[in-house]
Scaffold this active site. Structure first.
Site, PDB file in Angstrom:
ATOM      1  N   ARG A 132       0.833  -1.223   0.000  1.00  0.00           N
ATOM      2  CA  ARG A 132       0.000   0.000   0.000  1.00  0.00           C
ATOM      3  C   ARG A 132       0.864   1.269   0.000  1.00  0.00           C
ATOM      4  O   ARG A 132       0.522   2.278   0.614  1.00  0.00           O
ATOM      5  CB  ARG A 132      -0.956   0.037   1.197  1.00  0.00           C
ATOM      6  CG  ARG A 132      -1.870  -1.151   1.326  1.00  0.00           C
ATOM      7  CD  ARG A 132      -2.984  -1.172   0.281  1.00  0.00           C
ATOM      8  NE  ARG A 132      -3.958  -2.185   0.621  1.00  0.00           N
ATOM      9  CZ  ARG A 132      -3.953  -3.427   0.148  1.00  0.00           C
ATOM     10  NH1 ARG A 132      -3.022  -3.810  -0.724  1.00  0.00           N
ATOM     11  NH2 ARG A 132      -4.890  -4.279   0.504  1.00  0.00           N
ATOM     12  N   SER A 141     -10.882  -0.012   3.512  1.00  0.00           N
ATOM     13  CA  SER A 141     -10.084  -0.263   4.728  1.00  0.00           C
ATOM     14  C   SER A 141      -9.492   1.051   5.222  1.00  0.00           C
ATOM     15  O   SER A 141      -8.788   1.725   4.476  1.00  0.00           O
ATOM     16  CB  SER A 141      -8.930  -1.217   4.429  1.00  0.00           C
ATOM     17  OG  SER A 141      -9.436  -2.395   3.878  1.00  0.00           O
ATOM     18  N   GLU A 192      -4.540   3.999   6.326  1.00  0.00           N
ATOM     19  CA  GLU A 192      -4.340   3.831   4.881  1.00  0.00           C
ATOM     20  C   GLU A 192      -4.924   5.028   4.111  1.00  0.00           C
ATOM     21  O   GLU A 192      -4.432   5.412   3.056  1.00  0.00           O
ATOM     22  CB  GLU A 192      -5.023   2.525   4.434  1.00  0.00           C
ATOM     23  CG  GLU A 192      -4.856   2.231   2.963  1.00  0.00           C
ATOM     24  CD  GLU A 192      -5.461   0.894   2.560  1.00  0.00           C
ATOM     25  OE1 GLU A 192      -5.093  -0.146   3.139  1.00  0.00           O
ATOM     26  OE2 GLU A 192      -6.299   0.904   1.640  1.00  0.00           O
TER      27      GLU A 192
END
Ligand code: FAD
Ligand code: NAP
Length: 335
Positions: free
Chosen positions: A161, A235, A331
């Site tokens: 990520r 998320s 995130e």
């Protein structure tokens, strides 16, 4: 057209009512350049689908929505195709286009919201595939010089990520187009149990890329809130990667804690499991909370503010630190 005091409610999947001082879309590098020259001193935000952002206040600057379209094949032989997409194409539509043309490699990434241009930003991933597995190159507008630069796979410094665009090149580039190298001889990846379960239920023994995509779509629709109905950005936290020792301590106390091998002997834990175990799953405060089916997803039921969601995120981080000694990392990008 440049809009003033523009509501971003339709431009962020949390559905937060915040305003941009100035807003415009751009369809190519020349339009982008013109807009940047018109507002040389404004704070800048490039937006795709707004599915990975949290606005904690109005954006006191220029928001530019990437609307660069177009898909074309750059190179092709019997084994692979190099295909280029404008950064403003919708990711899932691009995935479906590739599946229709029997180009394999991104079927596991079906139904991820957002634009193609944002996909390298956090090296989007799902069900055992990340775009770094199929990425070829990208072009990006360098804001300071007005030049267009090409980034190779190595230049992008992809991680879990992560990419160079979230780190040392943060805020410096606007991604204009992305090239992917896709296979004509698919290697099917059904390493995630949920995909295998769906295929088995349907009696599919030798799945093709369309079968995998359909399975992923079915799973995602059953587990994840649709941002059109409940505001969210997927998320909210990354899965933490921890030392073998810490993973073992947690496993001693909770033998069922999901954990997976990660680089250099470390272990990846499931952030959603940790948050659920700490009692947050389904918790609702006023109009915001933690989704009932997926503890990794923070939601806006209608009138929440970004600040409230940010505070909830901090409480969760604190609680997971206290209970497990694990530090969760966000995130979602904050503005
Ligand atoms: P935005 O939210 O508009 O932007 C995200 C960041 O990228 C911002 O910092 C923005 O400034 C920057 N940016 C966007 N476009 C450009 C550009 N052209 N040039 C430079 N900077 C740019 N992510 C996953 O990885 N895997 C998943 O499975 C997944 N599932 C999700 C499910 C749901 C329901 C939701 C709501 C989100 C999910 N996400 C997932 C997160 C999100 O979809 C991805 O991060 C997606 O790539 C964001 O695309 P976007 O166009 O909406 O980016
Ligand atoms: P899940 O299948 O319930 O699994 C929970 C976690 O365990 C996942 O986050 C996944 O890590 C990890 N995992 C499961 N099986 C694994 C395997 N075989 N090998 C390695 N790791 C494994 O997860 P979920 O929440 O329903 O999500 C399914 C997939 O979609 C995941 O890949 C997830 O990342 C992705 N997704 C991402 C977002 C987002 O916004 N980023 C939102 C929804 C779904 P990974 O996350 O590292 O894959």
């Amino acid at each position: 057209m440049i809009q003033k005091h523009y509501s971003l409610k339709e431009n962020n999947t949390f559905g937060l009512e915040v305003f941009a001082k100035y807003f415009s879309a751009f369809r190519n590098a020349d339009e982008l350049k013109h807009l940047l020259n018109t507002f040389p001193n404004e704070k800048l935000l490039i937006l795709g689908g707004g599915s990975n952002v949290l606005f904690t206040e109005d954006f006191n600057g220029l928001v530019l929505k990437n609307d660069i379209k177009g898909i074309s094949v750059k190179e092709e032989n019997e084994e692979y195709v190099i295909i280029e997409s404008g950064a403003g194409e919708i990711w899932h539509e691009f995935v479906l286009y590739c599946i229709d043309n029997k180009y394999a490699g991104i079927e596991n990434l079906s139904l991820i919201p957002g634009s193609v241009g944002a996909s390298p930003m956090q090296n989007i991933g799902a069900y055992g595939v990340e775009i770094k597995d199929v990425f070829h190159a990208l072009t990006a507008f360098h804001i300071a010089s007005g030049e267009i630069h090409t980034f190779s796979h190595t230049d992008c410094e992809f991680g879990y990520r992560e990419s160079v665009f979230k780190n040392k090149c943060k805020g410096q580039y606007v991604i204009l187009s992305v090239q992917f190298k896709l296979s004509k001889n698919p290697t099917i990846n059904v390493s995630y149990g949920a995909i295998q379960d769906v295929l088995q239920e349907k009696g599919i023994k030798n799945p093709g890329i369309k079968d995998v995509s359909d399975a992923v779509i079915e799973i995602r629709r059953s587990k994840l809130p649709d941002p059109v109905e409940i505001g969210n950005a997927g998320s909210f936290f990354k899965n933490p990667v921890v030392s073998e020792e810490l993973a073992q301590q947690i496993l001693n106390a909770y033998p069922d804690a999901p954990n997976y091998p990660a680089p250099n002997g470390s272990r990846k834990l499931a952030a959603g499991w940790l948050i659920e175990k700490a009692g947050w799953k389904g918790k609702r405060i006023e109009d915001y909370g933690v989704h009932v089916k997926q503890a990794l997803v923070l939601v806006n039921y209608g009138t929440a503010t970004g600040d409230q969601i940010a505070q909830l995120a901090d409480q969760i981080i604190h609680s997971i630190q206290e209970k497990f000694g694990v530090t969760l990392e966000k995130e979602v990008n904050f503005y």
